[in-house]
Design a protein around this motif. Sequence first.
Motif: not given
Length: 400
Positions: A273-286
Amino acid sequence: VKKGESVYKIIDIELIEKAKTSYQKEQIKNPITMHFSGQINNYATLKIYYRDTIIEIKSNQVIEAATSAPLSKEHIKNQLAKLGNTIFVAEKINIEFPENAFLSLKEINEMRRQAIDKLIVLLTSTKKHNINIVENNRILTNKTIKGIYVRVHSLIQLNALIDQDIKGYYFPLSKHLDEAIQLAKKHQKKVIPFINFLNNEKQLMNFKNSNSYQEIDEILVGDYGALKIFNDKKCILDATFNLYNSYALEHFKDYNAILSLEMSKKQINNLTNISQNITMIAYGKTINMHIKHCLISEHYFKRKKIGCNKCKEGNYKLVDRKGEKFEIQTDELCNNLIYNNHCIYIKNLDTLKVDYILLSFLNEDAKTVKFIFEEFKHILSDENRQIPAFIKHTSGYYND
């Protein structure tokens, strides 16, 4: 710790061991009420009451008149209370039984066993039924990666990527923001300011009343305070909101979001039930730690000195007992951000159900920024790429 300072003890090993012992032995029991009744020459009845559920069991034997030793109410109560390793405890037991009657203890034990078994089966089947109803009303996310966002920290990084096919550029709330906005406009691109997790209301209100604020229509926020202040703009929720499951995302359905770094690929693909755009971090220092104090000025001046600019004179790191080095970065308010010494690098992106991936750059030079971006373009084209040898990488929770 300086001489004369107060030190507060926050861990007591004896207290922890005592707590651990208590909960390891503890068994959580559900209270039930039992009612046992019957008359001579009739079958006995056992009723169990648990919340809004009632279980009733009849005996296989009839109650007889006692010829020698009648069955006492105390004996019946003792047998009914023997719930052993079940998840129930008899909170209250009511007995209605003639004083001159007899029923075998074995029969009472069997009635208790049957009643408890029946209650467990009923509760288990009810729970399964309810879960199925919920699941049948939830729709699995069916998303595919449509593009790349980047997070940059300098004009040099922005310049290196401004002519690339990038959905949007996250740029810090800093003195260079105006230049970044104008550079993006020149190339018909979009700069989206991002607000660090550590901020103060004065800083945010100054930005809201600035000319730069009128130039933007989106902003990446990292906490509830910033979300409230900038509610007149289109807000995107950063990973620091730690949105981890479908219910959290459904609650914030009006906001596009960057997912929690603690999610695995399986968990992401099971979102519903996800209606918004979702993004995942694929690269980067946390960021391992946000600190309002400044370790750098503390080293030089024995206190936090706002604007000393010592952080600009070199690169600073914390070194742990294993010799691992963790970068220290400062923001516009002289807060310290301690970064992980391993870089998130996810190259297994096939079948991932998100709308976008995010490449989060920190202090990489222009050449490295371009190289990493090109690598991920190849990865999204389903090319098998090796992780560059110069990157000390981790996949975090992604493959868990």
